[in-house]
Design an enzyme around this catalytic site. Structure first.
Site, PDB file in Angstrom:
ATOM      1  N   SER A 274       0.837  -1.193   0.000  1.00  0.00           N
ATOM      2  CA  SER A 274       0.000   0.000   0.000  1.00  0.00           C
ATOM      3  C   SER A 274       0.873   1.245   0.000  1.00  0.00           C
ATOM      4  CB  SER A 274      -0.907   0.015   1.233  1.00  0.00           C
ATOM      5  OG  SER A 274      -1.532   1.272   1.374  1.00  0.00           O
TER       6      SER A 274
ATOM      7  N   HIS B 195      -1.327  -1.255  -4.303  1.00  0.00           N
ATOM      8  CA  HIS B 195      -2.574  -0.826  -3.670  1.00  0.00           C
ATOM      9  C   HIS B 195      -2.526   0.681  -3.429  1.00  0.00           C
ATOM     10  CE1 HIS B 195      -6.239  -1.674  -1.300  1.00  0.00           C
ATOM     11  NE2 HIS B 195      -5.816  -0.693  -0.515  1.00  0.00           N
TER      12      HIS B 195
ATOM     13  N   ASP C  48      -4.606   3.805  -1.806  1.00  0.00           N
ATOM     14  CA  ASP C  48      -5.697   4.228  -0.914  1.00  0.00           C
ATOM     15  C   ASP C  48      -6.123   5.639  -1.286  1.00  0.00           C
ATOM     16  OD1 ASP C  48      -6.009   1.978   0.970  1.00  0.00           O
ATOM     17  OD2 ASP C  48      -3.930   2.410   1.466  1.00  0.00           O
TER      18      ASP C  48
ATOM     19  N   MET D 120      -8.403   8.673  -0.448  1.00  0.00           N
ATOM     20  CA  MET D 120      -9.172   9.219   0.675  1.00  0.00           C
ATOM     21  C   MET D 120      -9.535  10.669   0.407  1.00  0.00           C
ATOM     22  SD  MET D 120      -6.947   7.721   3.852  1.00  0.00           S
ATOM     23  CE  MET D 120      -6.274   6.052   3.836  1.00  0.00           C
TER      24      MET D 120
ATOM     25  N   HIS E  66      -8.497   1.679  -4.068  1.00  0.00           N
ATOM     26  CA  HIS E  66      -9.458   1.497  -2.979  1.00  0.00           C
ATOM     27  C   HIS E  66     -10.070   2.861  -2.682  1.00  0.00           C
ATOM     28  CE1 HIS E  66      -9.814   0.602   1.650  1.00  0.00           C
ATOM     29  NE2 HIS E  66     -10.990   0.840   1.074  1.00  0.00           N
TER      30      HIS E  66
ATOM     31  N   MET F  70     -11.958   5.234  -0.759  1.00  0.00           N
ATOM     32  CA  MET F  70     -12.529   5.587   0.549  1.00  0.00           C
ATOM     33  C   MET F  70     -13.061   7.007   0.454  1.00  0.00           C
ATOM     34  SD  MET F  70      -9.692   3.882   3.093  1.00  0.00           S
ATOM     35  CE  MET F  70      -8.348   3.863   1.904  1.00  0.00           C
TER      36      MET F  70
ATOM     37  N   MET G 245     -11.670  -4.916   5.641  1.00  0.00           N
ATOM     38  CA  MET G 245     -10.831  -3.990   6.394  1.00  0.00           C
ATOM     39  C   MET G 245     -10.582  -4.578   7.786  1.00  0.00           C
ATOM     40  SD  MET G 245     -10.027  -1.572   4.409  1.00  0.00           S
ATOM     41  CE  MET G 245      -9.133  -0.657   5.676  1.00  0.00           C
TER      42      MET G 245
ATOM     43  N   ASP H 215      -6.903  -5.866   4.453  1.00  0.00           N
ATOM     44  CA  ASP H 215      -6.114  -4.640   4.514  1.00  0.00           C
ATOM     45  C   ASP H 215      -6.191  -4.041   5.907  1.00  0.00           C
ATOM     46  OD1 ASP H 215      -4.869  -2.205   4.151  1.00  0.00           O
ATOM     47  OD2 ASP H 215      -6.335  -1.415   2.731  1.00  0.00           O
TER      48      ASP H 215
END
Length: 226
Positions: free
Chosen positions: A14, A39, A41, A43, A72, A74, A143, A181
């Site tokens: 990540s 990966h 993230d 956000m 991913h 979020m 998660m 994760d």
């Protein structure tokens, strides 16, 4: 690019825990160390209390590697950005059950972009929420921390959740990858794989180590110790 189910576990570093001043170098380093997936993230400061990167950064990193990009999301109202991340080079896009108001529509929109579609479950979100979209999923992300920040402690009950998901998918005869994760490293990777995880996402365990290759190898074999 495709991601196929393997007998061996897939390791997905990540970038949340990487050096943001040299992300391309970090991507190249983890690929050379044996990573299978990158990966990312994403956000927005609304759904989770942090802000990371957008489609522009993902696009700029796409030329650094041919490894699959796992985005991913979020973020609130993820449908607004699915096409943008697909156009930026995502090979996999996952959305949270908790924020996708019309989950079936969101998964369909991801597939329309020619991208693998995943659903994400926060620690307190039950597996049953996936009951009516199983046939629309390529993978499920469990998660094992509350999302928003790297370096958190693994929530032990997540292993039971992975086992329950594995059984749930088996009953449906669904060949769907299970990703986990949060707080994953050599010490608990073997337990996660034994529970049924196919993809291990790890941030600080890899990027805060002195030897990326050693950590990735230990996670893949489950020989990291406790």
């Amino acid at each position: 690019m495709t991601v196929k189910k393997k007998k061996n576990v897939l390791v997905a570093p990540s970038l949340l825990s990487a050096d943001f001043g040299r992300l391309c170098d970090e991507i190249i380093a983890v690929k050379e160390a044996g990573a299978d997936i990158i990966h990312l993230d994403i956000m927005d400061g609304h759904f989770v209390p942090n802000i990371t990167i957008g489609p522009g950064v993902v696009s700029s990193l796409r030329g650094c590697t041919d490894l699959p990009f796992d985005c991913h999301l979020m973020i609130a109202d993820p449908d607004r950005f699915i096409k943008a991340f697909a156009d930026a080079g995502a090979d996999m896009i996952s959305v949270h059950v908790e924020t996708a108001v019309h989950l079936h529509r969101s998964l369909a929109l991801i597939h329309e972009q020619g991208v693998k579609a995943g659903a994400v479950l926060n620690p307190a979100t039950p597996i049953e929420t996936l009951r009516h979209v199983v046939d629309d999923l390529d993978y499920v992300l469990i998660m094992s921390v509350n999302p928003g920040f790297g370096g958190q402690n693994f929530i032990a009950s997540s292993l039971e959740k992975v086992r329950d998901l594995k059984a749930f998918l088996a009953r449906r005869k669904a060949d769907i990858l299970i990703e986990i994760d949060g707080g994953i490293g050599p010490g608990n990777a073997g337990d996660a794989v034994e529970a049924g995880a196919d993809i291990l996402v790890a941030g600080s365990a890899i990027f805060h180590s002195a030897a990326y290759r050693d950590v990735i190898a230990a996670m893949r074999t489950g020989n990291g110790g406790k």
